[in-house]
Design a protein around this motif. Structure first.
Motif, PDB file in Angstrom:
ATOM      1  N   THR A 177     -56.597 -21.403  47.463  1.00  0.00           N
ATOM      2  CA  THR A 177     -56.107 -21.105  46.110  1.00  0.00           C
ATOM      3  C   THR A 177     -55.781 -22.378  45.349  1.00  0.00           C
ATOM      4  OG1 THR A 177     -53.884 -20.806  47.010  1.00  0.00           O
ATOM      5  CG2 THR A 177     -55.228 -18.835  46.729  1.00  0.00           C
ATOM      6  N   ALA A 178     -55.240 -23.377  46.044  1.00  0.00           N
ATOM      7  CA  ALA A 178     -54.923 -24.643  45.390  1.00  0.00           C
ATOM      8  C   ALA A 178     -56.173 -25.330  44.872  1.00  0.00           C
ATOM      9  CB  ALA A 178     -54.184 -25.563  46.359  1.00  0.00           C
ATOM     10  N   THR A 179     -57.290 -25.153  45.549  1.00  0.00           N
ATOM     11  CA  THR A 179     -58.558 -25.734  45.106  1.00  0.00           C
ATOM     12  C   THR A 179     -59.161 -24.946  43.953  1.00  0.00           C
ATOM     13  OG1 THR A 179     -59.002 -26.535  47.351  1.00  0.00           O
ATOM     14  CG2 THR A 179     -60.884 -26.371  45.845  1.00  0.00           C
ATOM     15  N   LEU A 180     -59.026 -23.615  44.000  1.00  0.00           N
ATOM     16  CA  LEU A 180     -59.673 -22.758  43.016  1.00  0.00           C
ATOM     17  C   LEU A 180     -58.962 -22.749  41.666  1.00  0.00           C
ATOM     18  CD1 LEU A 180     -61.822 -20.584  42.350  1.00  0.00           C
ATOM     19  CD2 LEU A 180     -60.194 -18.883  43.227  1.00  0.00           C
ATOM     20  N   ILE A 181     -57.635 -22.658  41.644  1.00  0.00           N
ATOM     21  CA  ILE A 181     -56.897 -22.457  40.391  1.00  0.00           C
ATOM     22  C   ILE A 181     -57.170 -23.555  39.367  1.00  0.00           C
ATOM     23  CG2 ILE A 181     -54.567 -22.359  39.404  1.00  0.00           C
ATOM     24  CD1 ILE A 181     -53.756 -20.731  41.898  1.00  0.00           C
ATOM     25  N   PRO A 182     -57.224 -24.839  39.743  1.00  0.00           N
ATOM     26  CA  PRO A 182     -57.498 -25.881  38.737  1.00  0.00           C
ATOM     27  C   PRO A 182     -58.882 -25.790  38.101  1.00  0.00           C
ATOM     28  CG  PRO A 182     -56.437 -26.844  40.663  1.00  0.00           C
ATOM     29  CD  PRO A 182     -56.821 -25.443  41.037  1.00  0.00           C
ATOM     30  N   THR A 183     -59.803 -25.026  38.687  1.00  0.00           N
ATOM     31  CA  THR A 183     -61.131 -24.886  38.092  1.00  0.00           C
ATOM     32  C   THR A 183     -61.131 -23.933  36.903  1.00  0.00           C
ATOM     33  OG1 THR A 183     -61.838 -22.985  39.457  1.00  0.00           O
ATOM     34  CG2 THR A 183     -62.123 -25.213  40.392  1.00  0.00           C
ATOM     35  N   GLY A 184     -60.062 -23.135  36.754  1.00  0.00           N
ATOM     36  CA  GLY A 184     -59.984 -22.175  35.667  1.00  0.00           C
ATOM     37  C   GLY A 184     -60.725 -20.890  35.914  1.00  0.00           C
TER      38      GLY A 184
END
Length: 460
Positions: free
Chosen positions: A121-128
């Motif tokens: 989730t930490a990797t995915l959320i910054p991608t928008g």
């Protein structure tokens, strides 16, 4: 039941020891239910309510479970019989939070924190491109329309709420266990999620039963969405699916009649082939409005060809939502010949949440300003108004009138928040335009409200 001081103290001890709450905010993975004890099967028989129901574990704050299958002699009070796959227990929100049984709100919710700052989730959320999927099964007691609410708040690293999503059946008689779902985008900057579950009451106690809660984080945005701004009532239609999508028609519906027809910026009148301009949606076809009433705003391209909405395209549909506690909008659209159910995102609002019942001006508080609205429209026949329109004019009881019953309801709501005698003190501080209202208030103070649920076979 009324929670005693002893039970409140016991609840605090259990919460402090971790028995009534997650031991810690737990890390998240994608496409899996992140809620611990989502079906309320982990219970504590060391703490019982007046009906003998055990306390729920793994959630912060106080709450109890009722039985699907007669476990330990506790009957099933939910309509429709046991929920398939529901195990032995379901959540009863009427005595949680250490408060009295009346007029529950998010303040009395059981809660669970989920850490989204590590792992996938930490990797995915910054991608928008991160989205959430929230669901729960709900039921009611007899014909009483108390209902459950499940909300997820998205918090940043400073623990400030930057977005939220909610699932609830709203006020209705559910005669069987029914699943309700909600999806939406997770805001950039989110580091944790707080899942809350509580009951909203209409009849004296909060019996909005719920079970099998599910909260997931996904990298899929398969559907078009509408975003509803609680502060302004603005609704935008958005494509955040990652690629262009065909759109040949859509409908926004509200059983509560919460749509302002006069404010609708339809494609038909603003963005089709007859309305060229920089915001044009469909330059090739003339659209038609098929429904323009407070319960449904709908339009389509009669040729069924429609337009192609580019990814990240946003279409302003106007300030068409009437702010109210129900938040019952449904968004459906037609794409490439298929009818789909879209995503609804509620954002903003004074408390980043739905207005409370009784907050008639939707400013985040039940105050003298709301009393002024009710007082101004007292003894008004609101026939011809939608339920949402009537509510905003002081119809708290849903009978399309603003009368003594609404006066009583508002006083009860106000004093449940501000203490006994606070409503009379507020009246004394607010100039009244009519001695009739003052006399009505005086009569109300002389005869305190007593509400009974004699049909109820349980003690709460």
């Amino acid at each position: 039941m009324k929670v005693t001081d002893i039970r409140r103290k016991l609840a605090a001890v259990l919460a402090a020891s971790g028995m009534m709450a997650p031991a810690a905010a737990h890390a998240a993975d994608l496409n899996t239910n992140l809620i611990v004890n989502p079906g309320f099967e982990a219970v504590d028989f060391g703490t019982l309510n007046g009906a003998g129901a055990p306390a729920v574990q793994n959630w912060a704050n106080f709450g109890f479970t009722y039985s699907h299958d007669g476990s330990s002699g506790i009957p099933d009070y939910a309509n429709g019989g046991p929920l398939a796959g529901g195990g032995s227990w379901y959540f009863y929100p009427g005595s949680n939070g250490g408060g009295g049984p009346r007029h529950h709100s998010k303040a009395t919710a059981i809660t669970q924190s989920i850490d989204l700052s590590t792992g996938a989730t930490a990797t995915l959320i910054p991608t928008g491109t991160a989205t959430f999927n929230l669901s729960a099964f709900f039921s009611t007691y007899l014909t009483q329309e108390d209902y459950g609410v499940v909300q997820v708040d998205f918090l940043n690293s400073s623990n400030a709420v930057i977005g939220s999503g909610m699932v609830s059946p709203g006020q209705q008689n559910l005669q069987t266990w029914t699943q309700f779902t909600s999806s939406g985008a997770i805001p950039l900057g989110t580091t944790s999620a707080l899942v809350s579950a509580w009951g909203a009451n209409t009849s004296g106690n909060s019996d909005g039963y719920m079970d099998n809660l599910d909260f997931q984080v996904s990298d899929q945005l398969p559907e078009l969405s509408i975003t509803v701004n609680r502060s302004t009532g603005a609704i935008t239609l958005e494509n955040q699916t990652g690629s262009a999508r065909n759109l040949s028609g859509y409908a926004i519906t509200s059983d509560f009649g919460a749509l302002k027809t006069a404010n609708w910026l339809s494609i038909t009148d603003n963005y089709d082939s007859g309305n060229p301009g920089p915001n044009q949606v469909d330059p090739a076809h003339a659209w038609s409005e098929t429904s323009v009433v407070p319960a449904t705003l709908a339009e389509s391209d009669p040729s069924a060809a429609g337009a192609s909405l580019a990814n990240d395209r946003v279409v302003n549909l106007g300030n068409i939502w009437i702010q109210n506690p129900n938040e019952d909008l449904v968004f459906e659209y037609t794409s490439a010949g298929d009818t789909r159910t879209g995503i609804i995102n509620y954002i903003a609002g004074p408390n980043n949440a739905a207005p409370a019942h009784g907050d008639l001006n939707a400013d985040g508080a039940i105050s003298a300003a709301d009393w002024a609205i009710l007082r101004t429209n007292l003894q008004t026949n609101l026939a011809g108004k939608s339920p949402a329109e009537a509510y905003r004019l002081g119809d708290l009881t849903g009978d399309l009138e603003n009368n003594h019953a609404d006066f009583v309801e508002f006083k009860t709501l106000y004093e449940s928040l501000n203490g006994a005698g606070s409503f009379q003190a507020m009246l004394a501080a607010v100039p009244e335009p009519s001695s009739l209202v003052v006399c009505a208030a005086a009569g109300l103070f002389a005869a305190p409200l007593v509400r009974s649920r004699t049909s109820r076979p349980k003690t709460c």
